[in-house]
Write an enzyme that holds these catalytic residues in place. Structure first.
Site, PDB file in Angstrom:
ATOM      1  N   GLN A  99       0.833  -1.210   0.000  1.00 36.86           N
ATOM      2  CA  GLN A  99       0.000   0.000   0.000  1.00 36.86           C
ATOM      3  C   GLN A  99       0.863   1.253   0.000  1.00 36.86           C
ATOM      4  O   GLN A  99       1.740   1.402   0.858  1.00 36.86           O
ATOM      5  CB  GLN A  99      -0.915   0.009   1.240  1.00 36.86           C
ATOM      6  CG  GLN A  99      -1.890   1.176   1.237  1.00 36.86           C
ATOM      7  CD  GLN A  99      -2.840   1.158   2.430  1.00 36.86           C
ATOM      8  OE1 GLN A  99      -2.678   0.365   3.359  1.00 36.86           O
ATOM      9  NE2 GLN A  99      -3.819   2.047   2.398  1.00 36.86           N
ATOM     10  N   HIS A 105      -8.491   1.659  -0.656  1.00 34.62           N
ATOM     11  CA  HIS A 105      -8.917   1.642  -2.062  1.00 34.62           C
ATOM     12  C   HIS A 105      -8.883   0.226  -2.600  1.00 34.62           C
ATOM     13  O   HIS A 105      -8.036  -0.581  -2.239  1.00 34.62           O
ATOM     14  CB  HIS A 105      -8.047   2.563  -2.922  1.00 34.62           C
ATOM     15  CG  HIS A 105      -6.574   2.334  -2.790  1.00 34.62           C
ATOM     16  ND1 HIS A 105      -5.850   2.812  -1.725  1.00 34.62           N
ATOM     17  CD2 HIS A 105      -5.688   1.669  -3.573  1.00 34.62           C
ATOM     18  CE1 HIS A 105      -4.588   2.462  -1.868  1.00 34.62           C
ATOM     19  NE2 HIS A 105      -4.455   1.760  -2.975  1.00 34.62           N
TER      20      HIS A 105
HETATM   21  P1  5GP Z   1      -1.440   1.232  -3.701  1.00 31.09           P
HETATM   22  O1  5GP Z   1      -0.026   0.855  -4.025  1.00 31.09           O
HETATM   23  O2  5GP Z   1      -1.515   2.205  -2.536  1.00 31.09           O
HETATM   24  O3  5GP Z   1      -2.352   0.053  -3.537  1.00 31.09           O
HETATM   25  O4  5GP Z   1      -1.988   1.962  -4.989  1.00 31.09           O
HETATM   26  C1  5GP Z   1      -2.054   3.334  -5.144  1.00 31.09           C
HETATM   27  C2  5GP Z   1      -2.469   3.578  -6.573  1.00 31.09           C
HETATM   28  O5  5GP Z   1      -2.846   4.942  -6.695  1.00 31.09           O
HETATM   29  C3  5GP Z   1      -1.337   3.352  -7.596  1.00 31.09           C
HETATM   30  O6  5GP Z   1      -1.743   2.357  -8.533  1.00 31.09           O
HETATM   31  C4  5GP Z   1      -1.139   4.717  -8.249  1.00 31.09           C
HETATM   32  O7  5GP Z   1      -0.891   4.634  -9.633  1.00 31.09           O
HETATM   33  C5  5GP Z   1      -2.451   5.429  -7.943  1.00 31.09           C
HETATM   34  N1  5GP Z   1      -2.302   6.857  -7.788  1.00 31.09           N
HETATM   35  C6  5GP Z   1      -1.409   7.512  -7.012  1.00 31.09           C
HETATM   36  N2  5GP Z   1      -1.571   8.839  -7.116  1.00 31.09           N
HETATM   37  C7  5GP Z   1      -2.607   9.036  -7.958  1.00 31.09           C
HETATM   38  C8  5GP Z   1      -3.253  10.217  -8.458  1.00 31.09           C
HETATM   39  O8  5GP Z   1      -2.918  11.352  -8.140  1.00 31.09           O
HETATM   40  N3  5GP Z   1      -4.290  10.021  -9.315  1.00 31.09           N
HETATM   41  C9  5GP Z   1      -4.698   8.779  -9.696  1.00 31.09           C
HETATM   42  N4  5GP Z   1      -5.713   8.712 -10.546  1.00 31.09           N
HETATM   43  N5  5GP Z   1      -4.116   7.643  -9.247  1.00 31.09           N
HETATM   44  C10 5GP Z   1      -3.077   7.782  -8.393  1.00 31.09           C
END
Ligand code: 5GP
Ligand code: ZN
Length: 114
Positions: A99, A105
């Site tokens: 994460q 999410h």
């Molecule tokens: P995690 O690694 O926390 O599960 O995933 C976070 C996700 O958020 C990543 O796939 C990354 O590409 C997406 N993400 C991060 N910053 C932004 C943003 O400003 N806008 C959008 N649309 N996605 C984002």
């Protein structure tokens, strides 16, 4: 309810632009900025929960609604129907869980695998 420093809270509030997939009173969904599949969007509760760990029994219906909505939204976004098509849901939780953004999410991925 909201965290002033949270990037996803800012997206929900429209302070940071995003490509919206869906919105209702409790849920917001938007395309991932770095898609890793032909269809890749994120579903978030509007309430700021840092991760699945902080979710409470009172939020069980909300989480359930997100799960039920995911394949419907995936299909609207071009995911082929089950069983030949289908989608993949992923909830990264904590640092070792991959994460990076601390607002709960659900990743929804679909489309032909590379
Ligand atoms: P995690 O690694 O926390 O599960 O995933 C976070 C996700 O958020 C990543 O796939 C990354 O590409 C997406 N993400 C991060 N910053 C932004 C943003 O400003 N806008 C959008 N649309 N996605 C984002
Ligand atoms: Zn947040």
């Amino acid at each position: 309810m909201h965290d002033a420093d949270c990037i996803f809270c800012k997206i929900i509030a429209g302070q940071i632009p995003s490509r919206k997939v869906y919105e209702d009173e409790e849920i917001f969904a938007f395309h991932d900025i770095h898609p890793s599949a032909p269809v890749h969007f994120l579903m978030v509760p509007k309430v700021h929960l840092p991760s699945l760990v902080q979710a409470q029994p009172a939020q069980a219906a909300l989480l359930g609604r997100m799960l039920l909505l995911a394949p419907q939204l995936a299909q609207e976004q071009g995911c082929a129907p089950y069983p030949e098509g289908g989608c993949r849901l992923m909830i990264n939780t904590g640092t070792q869980g991959g994460q990076e953004v601390d607002h709960l999410h659900v990743h929804v991925l679909a489309g032909p695998r590379p």
